[in-house]
Design an enzyme around this catalytic site. Structure first.
Site, PDB file in Angstrom:
ATOM      1  CG  ASP A 108      -1.948  -1.059   1.264  1.00  0.00           C
ATOM      2  OD1 ASP A 108      -2.093  -1.754   0.246  1.00  0.00           O
ATOM      3  OD2 ASP A 108      -2.628  -1.205   2.289  1.00  0.00           O
ATOM      4  CG  ASP A 133     -11.266  -1.824  -0.495  1.00  0.00           C
ATOM      5  OD1 ASP A 133     -10.320  -2.609  -0.378  1.00  0.00           O
ATOM      6  OD2 ASP A 133     -11.236  -0.837  -1.254  1.00  0.00           O
TER       7      ASP A 133
HETATM    8  O1  1PR Z   1     -10.665   2.926  -5.002  1.00  0.00           O
HETATM    9  O2  1PR Z   1      -9.764   2.336  -7.230  1.00  0.00           O
HETATM   10  O3  1PR Z   1      -8.830   4.272  -5.983  1.00  0.00           O
HETATM   11  O4  1PR Z   1      -8.402   1.955  -5.262  1.00  0.00           O
HETATM   12  C1  1PR Z   1      -7.847   2.209  -4.012  1.00  0.00           C
HETATM   13  C2  1PR Z   1      -7.154   0.947  -3.597  1.00  0.00           C
HETATM   14  O5  1PR Z   1      -6.455   1.226  -2.392  1.00  0.00           O
HETATM   15  C3  1PR Z   1      -8.112  -0.195  -3.310  1.00  0.00           C
HETATM   16  O6  1PR Z   1      -7.574  -1.374  -3.873  1.00  0.00           O
HETATM   17  C4  1PR Z   1      -8.125  -0.320  -1.787  1.00  0.00           C
HETATM   18  O7  1PR Z   1      -8.174  -1.678  -1.385  1.00  0.00           O
HETATM   19  C5  1PR Z   1      -6.797   0.298  -1.394  1.00  0.00           C
HETATM   20  N1  1PR Z   1      -6.868   1.042  -0.122  1.00  0.00           N
HETATM   21  C6  1PR Z   1      -7.478   2.216   0.062  1.00  0.00           C
HETATM   22  N2  1PR Z   1      -7.293   2.613   1.340  1.00  0.00           N
HETATM   23  C7  1PR Z   1      -6.572   1.676   1.947  1.00  0.00           C
HETATM   24  C8  1PR Z   1      -6.136   1.712   3.339  1.00  0.00           C
HETATM   25  O8  1PR Z   1      -5.534   0.750   3.840  1.00  0.00           O
HETATM   26  N3  1PR Z   1      -6.427   2.792   4.036  1.00  0.00           N
HETATM   27  N4  1PR Z   1      -5.594  -0.405   1.246  1.00  0.00           N
HETATM   28  C9  1PR Z   1      -6.294   0.679   1.031  1.00  0.00           C
HETATM   29  C10 1PR Z   1      -6.104  -1.593   1.212  1.00  0.00           C
HETATM   30  C11 1PR Z   1      -5.717  -3.682   1.742  1.00  0.00           C
HETATM   31  C12 1PR Z   1      -4.808  -4.677   1.348  1.00  0.00           C
HETATM   32  C13 1PR Z   1      -3.835  -5.072   2.353  1.00  0.00           C
HETATM   33  C14 1PR Z   1      -4.387  -6.371   2.867  1.00  0.00           C
HETATM   34  C15 1PR Z   1      -3.393  -7.216   3.534  1.00  0.00           C
HETATM   35  N5  1PR Z   1      -5.130  -2.430   1.577  1.00  0.00           N
HETATM   36  O9  1PR Z   1      -4.612  -4.957   0.061  1.00  0.00           O
HETATM   37  O10 1PR Z   1      -2.659  -5.128   1.691  1.00  0.00           O
HETATM   38  O11 1PR Z   1      -5.503  -6.131   3.707  1.00  0.00           O
HETATM   39  O12 1PR Z   1      -2.948  -6.626   4.691  1.00  0.00           O
HETATM   40  P1  1PR Z   1      -2.432  -7.499   5.892  1.00  0.00           P
HETATM   41  O13 1PR Z   1      -1.754  -8.698   5.314  1.00  0.00           O
HETATM   42  O14 1PR Z   1      -1.455  -6.636   6.598  1.00  0.00           O
HETATM   43  O15 1PR Z   1      -3.629  -7.851   6.721  1.00  0.00           O
HETATM   44  P2  1PR Z   1      -9.484   2.951  -5.887  1.00  0.00           P
END
Ligand code: 1PR
Length: 529
Positions: free
Chosen positions: A228, A384
């Site tokens: 991320d 999400d």
């Molecule tokens: O909506 O098309 O602009 O895409 C935004 C992207 O950013 C989406 O794929 C969304 O999942 C991601 N995103 C947005 N905000 C966050 C955040 O964390 N605040 N991250 C975020 C999502 C989730 C994972 C993470 C896993 C594994 N991250 O992919 O890597 O949950 O984590 P872990 O192994 O530590 O539990 P758009």
């Protein structure tokens, strides 16, 4: 000198990077007469069979290409570059292929297989070939929905086969003309070695060094590292990690490292894919985000497994009133080195409109437009979801599961609400209907996160993942909650997903990728070594 037949449809950046990393320079075929001047020609067909053949015709390449092939001059086709050598394809009935190899290309049967066939599989090399010199049976990376079946008519071309449901031709060769269904440029060190043999013209490779592999081919589960990425308060682009999507600790954005360095480390440690999520791109115009594009460019020059990028893929009007389509944004990501793009928020809005229309497609969405040009396999949907608990399934129109972890008031059922803007806003769409609709619209893979499990280390949400896995036939990546090696084996056993992704445990070096893989191997789960 290597000539590249890049006919301008789709993404060949990864191949260029691999060729350059191997120390060779490339000339582009720019006009039909360049084909017959080529010393060694690579045709990395991309996208759909019909679109590829149509372009070749329009550019006047078909005649010279047939002449080049008839003269048995050095040729390497990749993916559609293999399929185009046949007479035609079920993908585009009525469109003629180059017709060098008898037979038709047909679709995998999605009634009992995940399609596309996306991931790492073995290759059964059936006779000696310098292309496979030194091949030690490593798995190679495939991504395709159509394939050529071995038959008596193409027996003299048959070089290697792979099983997916039934055997298909994973490599063909006759004389100096060879083609492979897998992507050597995305197959790590084994793929680069094979590519080097072709580039260097190793026709004379010692026959004692020519690998012929064993009987069984087995498709691997994938282990994916996710980064991320966002700009921190000091203005630096950093890898961060949320705790249920909250990436701040004591007011500061968590900084877990530099994106390019971390991605390279994961490649070297055996990650089967690397995913970047630009997590604040929903706020900004992604094409203005040059540092992120630069990260992608630099990563793709040194990471030779598939790279996915997500964040901000949607249509946009900039400050000067200039409009860009989601396809324009995706084009830029592909040009910068992505192999797949991942769509989050925009997929939810698209599905809302799709459901309002009663499930009809109108061709206007980013999913449809990008998959039309780049192929379904290039479009990942990042979901999400967050749990919403209910007393009974009748309390909601959404798909519910009976849960082993009841809600705060003892509710025994829940549904999985899709969110947008990085989990900030819940919408009236559930993860199961979203996945199904996106598959129908042309997406090729689901990246299934869970806000409830993200960063908790409590294990993957099997109830969510099982429900989505059962609803679609495209590959599903389980994400969020991995805390130890056992969690990977559990999610593969419980849900039969194709891939599992983790972030925090890899960034904090709590669990190395090698440890995950060796545990999976001990448990009898097929993985890429
Ligand atoms: O909506 O098309 O602009 O895409 C935004 C992207 O950013 C989406 O794929 C969304 O999942 C991601 N995103 C947005 N905000 C966050 C955040 O964390 N605040 N991250 C975020 C999502 C989730 C994972 C993470 C896993 C594994 N991250 O992919 O890597 O949950 O984590 P872990 O192994 O530590 O539990 P758009």
């Amino acid at each position: 000198m290597i000539s590249l037949l890049d006919y301008g449809a789709g993404n060949v950046r990864s191949l260029r990077n691999a060729i350059q990393a191997l120390g060779f320079s490339i000339t582009d075929i720019e006009k039909p007469s360049d084909i017959l001047k080529a010393e060694r020609l690579i045709f990395p067909g991309v996208g759909a069979f019909g679109a590829a053949m149509e372009r070749l015709h329009r550019l006047g390449y078909v005649g010279p290409l047939k002449e080049y092939l008839a003269a048995d001059r050095p040729f390497l086709g990749i993916c559609i570059g293999l399929q185009s050598l046949f007479e035609g394809s079920e993908e585009c009935p009525g469109v003629e292929g180059l017709g060098l190899i008898p037979g038709q290309i047909r679709r995998f049967d999605a009634s009992h297989l995940s399609v596309p066939h996306m991931g790492w599989n073995d290759v059964r090399v059936e006779r000696p070939s310098p292309l496979f010199a030194g091949y030690a049976g490593e798995k190679l990376y495939f991504v395709h929905s159509y394939r050529a079946e071995p038959s008596p008519e193409n027996a003299d071309w048959r070089l290697a086969t792979t099983d997916y449901g039934a055997p298909f031709l994973s490599a063909v060769q006759r004389g100096q003309i060879a083609a492979v269904q897998f992507h050597p440029e995305k197959s790590g060190a084994a793929g680069l070695r094979l590519l080097r043999h072709f580039l260097a013209g190793d026709e004379a490779a010692s026959m004692s060094d020519v690998g012929v592999s064993g009987a069984d081919t087995r498709f691997a589960k994938r282990v994916i590292a996710c980064l991320d990425v966002r700009t921190n308060d000091a203005g630096d682009l950093v890898v961060t990690k949320g705790d249920q999507y909250d990436v701040r600790e004591a007011g500061e954005v968590r900084n877990l490292g530099k994106p390019v360095e971390l991605a390279q480390r994961y490649y070297e440690e055996g990650a089967d894919e690397v995913t970047f999520l630009n997590i604040t791109a929903f706020r900004d115009f992604p094409l203005a985000d040059q540092p992120m594009l630069e990260v992608l460019r630099r990563t793709s020059e040194r990471v030779f497994v598939p790279l996915t990028i997500g964040g901000g893929i949607r249509s946009f009007t900039d400050a000067n009133g200039v409009s860009y389509s989601a396809l324009d944004v995706a084009d830029e990501y592909f040009r910068s080195g992505a192999d797949k793009v991942s769509i989050g928020s925009d997929a939810v809005y698209t599905v809302e409109r799709y459901l309002e229309r009663g499930g009809a497609k109108d061709g206007s969405s980013a999913i449809e437009q990008i998959s039309e040009v780049y192929g379904a396999q290039a479009v990942v949907i990042s979901i999400d979801p967050r749990r919403v608990y209910v007393e009974t399934p009748e309390a909601t129109r959404h798909f519910t599961v009976e849960t082993a972890t009841p809600g705060p008031n003892g509710e025994r059922y829940c549904w999985f609400q899709c969110t947008v803007k990085g989990g900030r806003e819940g919408r009236d769409v559930d993860a199961v209907e979203l996945a199904k609709a996106c598959q129908d619209l042309g997406a090729g893979e689901i990246l299934l996160n869970s806000i409830d499990r993200d960063g908790t280390g409590a294990g993957f949400d099997h109830e969510l993942i099982g429900a989505v896995r059962a609803a679609v036939s495209i590959p599903v990546i389980a994400s969020s909650g991995a805390g130890c090696v056992e969690h990977f084996a559990e999610v593969f056993a419980a849900t039969d997903v194709e891939a599992a992704l983790a972030a925090g445990i890899f960034h904090r070096r709590e669990v190395p990728i090698e440890a995950v893989k060796s545990y999976l191997r001990e448990q009898g789960i097929e993985i890429r070594a």
